[in-house]
Design an enzyme around this catalytic site. Structure first.
Site, PDB file in Angstrom:
ATOM      1  N   HIS A 192       0.816  -1.220   0.000  1.00 33.87           N
ATOM      2  CA  HIS A 192       0.000   0.000   0.000  1.00 33.87           C
ATOM      3  C   HIS A 192       0.852   1.273   0.000  1.00 33.87           C
ATOM      4  CE1 HIS A 192       0.496   0.062   4.396  1.00 33.87           C
ATOM      5  NE2 HIS A 192       0.128   1.331   4.347  1.00 33.87           N
ATOM      6  N   HIS A 249       7.650  -2.275   2.549  1.00 37.32           N
ATOM      7  CA  HIS A 249       7.547  -0.818   2.422  1.00 37.32           C
ATOM      8  C   HIS A 249       8.916  -0.128   2.328  1.00 37.32           C
ATOM      9  CE1 HIS A 249       3.554  -1.912   3.389  1.00 37.32           C
ATOM     10  NE2 HIS A 249       3.617  -1.794   4.698  1.00 37.32           N
TER      11      HIS A 249
HETATM   12  C1  BG6 Z   1       1.322  -2.188   7.415  1.00 35.52           C
HETATM   13  C2  BG6 Z   1       1.923  -2.859   8.617  1.00 35.52           C
HETATM   14  O1  BG6 Z   1       1.727  -2.833   6.243  1.00 35.52           O
HETATM   15  O2  BG6 Z   1       1.739  -0.835   7.385  1.00 35.52           O
HETATM   16  C3  BG6 Z   1       1.556  -2.136   9.887  1.00 35.52           C
HETATM   17  O3  BG6 Z   1       1.458  -4.204   8.693  1.00 35.52           O
HETATM   18  C4  BG6 Z   1       1.893  -0.671   9.786  1.00 35.52           C
HETATM   19  O4  BG6 Z   1       2.214  -2.697  11.013  1.00 35.52           O
HETATM   20  C5  BG6 Z   1       1.330  -0.071   8.494  1.00 35.52           C
HETATM   21  O5  BG6 Z   1       1.350  -0.014  10.910  1.00 35.52           O
HETATM   22  C6  BG6 Z   1       1.819   1.345   8.296  1.00 35.52           C
HETATM   23  O6  BG6 Z   1       1.134   1.910   7.237  1.00 35.52           O
HETATM   24  P1  BG6 Z   1       0.849   3.483   7.162  1.00 35.52           P
HETATM   25  O7  BG6 Z   1       0.163   3.662   5.853  1.00 35.52           O
HETATM   26  O8  BG6 Z   1      -0.003   3.805   8.340  1.00 35.52           O
HETATM   27  O9  BG6 Z   1       2.189   4.142   7.235  1.00 35.52           O
END
Ligand code: BG6
Length: 519
Positions: A203, A265
């Site tokens: 994402h 990420h």
């Molecule tokens: C997710 C993780 O992929 O990304 C989570 O599983 C994390 O642990 C999250 O909190 C963070 O996403 P964002 O968009 O809030 O930075």
């Protein structure tokens, strides 16, 4: 073309360029009763509908085991919308939207349930609604194989491309827990679907600012020329979160920060920051370059771990004046768990461009604030002129790409303090997305769903990308095996990580620059 002068023109420019999925289709969500569906997927689809970005017509079918009617599922989603929609709920628009939402009860491993789904799809008048199908697998990865197999047998998922119709499969992370499991998962998927039909989500790639990394790098000659070892001293990537693990202990015990954040990420951000220019903006061209970059990261072998990787775990402390329990006291966490809630690492990229430039990555839970940013620090100028001033007087220049929140970019350089002295001090030039483009904050899922419907795979992870990322992290995890955390690896909730993380940088004369709260 006339120059754009005001905000309205910029907004016009944005909307006229924006993508629209034109071909009618049905989106089938497996895991319809789950958290992701109600929190993210339905709000995202609703907002796309509000913007007129979804095809006309479209249908959404939720598939899950619980007994529900179309009506009761719609009610459930509506309740969720009140909580999770970024714009609240407009009754009329919702009524219009929910008419297109249906429920299909079934067990994922029951062939009969897929026949029922097939019949339901056949009931949709438009031929395209029956044949253009986006299957969103918001379910445990252990069931991906079962679902694609059943879809294939029910003749809903065709591996061969047919004129005028398409089927695609969107899958969520975690994509495997290591290389062998990711390969196995890939094998299960590509037995019944072509790689081109598989859309693996990270994402972070749906975030506007993450997408902007490429635009920023490759559309600005002044920065592009400096983007290499000649000018850059080092790069820091920080993704900090002020929340702890909370109720996700069960999942987190198995994943830890390495699998949860770094394998996906952080390595995605790194590949966009460091990749070579692609030959075009086509999905494959961009993904080829990302894979090349990941492959050129110097492997960290178990003996390199002490010098290049620091893991950490939070103990009880305060974040924003709120008391937080230690990780070992969280629900469904082993009282002597060694799972890392923080990770920092130093990587080298063995390419002509990046030879000798360290990349420092870190991520953690229960840190002082939630922020994701990339700091590109340039080399110092020679100390000859300002040597007598504080710290040699001359702070290195830096560009910070602030990915979230308060999205923007700032450039730090030195300026003369007004007056008769020759004193200099760092000043900042600031670009803020919100002030330039207005507060436009679509959820990452909106963009990703739209891209998947439109058939553009650029923002999704290709098979070799996911496997290469596991090849980077697996040896590190293997090196930790059987090694308990030491005192130097614990940090108090509400701090920037363990002491060991500081030493990772200070050994080479660097130090972390922590994200700052918005001013
Ligand atoms: C997710 C993780 O992929 O990304 C989570 O599983 C994390 O642990 C999250 O909190 C963070 O996403 P964002 O968009 O809030 O930075």
């Amino acid at each position: 073309m006339d120059e754009l002068t005001g905000f309205d023109e910029l907004m016009d420019c944005r909307s006229s360029e924006s993508k629209k999925a034109v071909e009618p289709c049905t989106i089938v969500i497996f895991g319809a009763s789950g958290d992701l569906t109600v929190r993210k997927l339905i709000p995202a689809l609703y907002h796309l509908h509000l913007e007129g970005a979804l095809p006309d017509p479209f249908r959404i079918v939720g598939f899950a085991r619980r007994e529900k009617t179309h009506k009761s599922w719609r009610e459930e989603l509506k309740k969720g919308m009140k909580k999770f929609s970024r714009t609240g709920l407009d009754k009329e628009r919702w009524a219009e939207f929910e008419e297109k939402v249906f429920y299909c009860r079934g067990d994922l491993s029951d062939a009969g349930a897929y026949d029922t789904l097939g019949k339901q799809l056949q009931g949709f008048g438009d031929e395209k609604l029956r044949n253009n199908l986006l299957f969103y697998l918001a379910i445990s990865p252990s069931l991906f194989g079962t679902v694609v197999k059943q879809l294939h047998h029910a003749k809903l998922l065709d591996r061969e491309e047919r004129e005028g119709q398409w089927q695609r499969v969107v899958v969520e992370k975690p994509f495997g827990t290591d290389l062998p499991s990711a390969e196995q998962l890939n094998h299960e998927l590509i037995t019944y679907a072509h790689e081109k039909q598989i859309y693996r989500i990270d994402h972070y790639l749906g975030k506007e600012t993450v997408q902007n990394i490429l635009m920023f790098r490759f559309s600005n000659a002044i920065f592009e020329r400096l983007w290499n070892r000649e000018s850059i001293d080092h790069i820091q990537i920080t993704v900090s979160e002020s929340l702890g693990v909370g109720s996700r202990g069960g999942y987190y015990e198995e994943s830890g920060a390495m699998r949860d954040m770094v394998q996906n990420h952080l390595l995605q951000i790194l590949s966009l920051i460091a990749m070579e220019p692609p030959v075009s903006l086509e999905a494959e061209a961009i993904r080829d370059e990302k894979v090349k970059l990941l492959k050129s990261i110097r492997p960290i072998e178990p003996e390199d771990i002490p010098n290049q990787v620091v893991r950490g775990q939070y103990f009880a402390g305060q974040v924003n004046n709120e008391q937080r329990p230690g990780y070992r006291q969280e629900e469904r966490v082993e009282p002597n768990s060694n799972t890392e809630t923080f990770l920092a690492m130093k990587l080298f990229i063995d390419t002509w461009r990046w030879s000798g430039v360290p990349f420092f990555l870190r991520t953690g839970k229960n840190m002082p604030l939630s922020a994701s940013e990339v700091r590109v620090q340039f080399k110092q100028t020679p100390h000859v002129l300002f040597a007598t001033q504080r710290d040699g007087g001359n702070d290195p220049n830096a560009i910070t790409l602030r990915l979230q929140p308060h999205q923007g970019i700032y450039l730090r350089f030195n300026g003369k303090v007004p007056g008769t002295s020759t004193q200099i001090r760092p000043v900042r030039m600031n670009f803020s997305y919100d002030s330039e483009f207005g507060a436009y904050t679509p959820e990452a899922y909106e963009r990703l769903l739209l891209e998947a419907i439109a058939g553009d795979a650029t923002l999704f992870i290709r098979r070799d990308e996911v496997e290469t990322a596991w090849r980077i992290v697996d040896p590190i995890r293997a090196g930790w095996k059987g090694q308990s955390l030491t005192n130097r690896e614990f940090y108090s909730a509400g701090t920037w990580g363990p002491v060991a993380a500081e030493e990772l940088l200070s050994d080479s004369g660097h130090h972390w620059r922590n994200p700052q709260p918005a001013r």
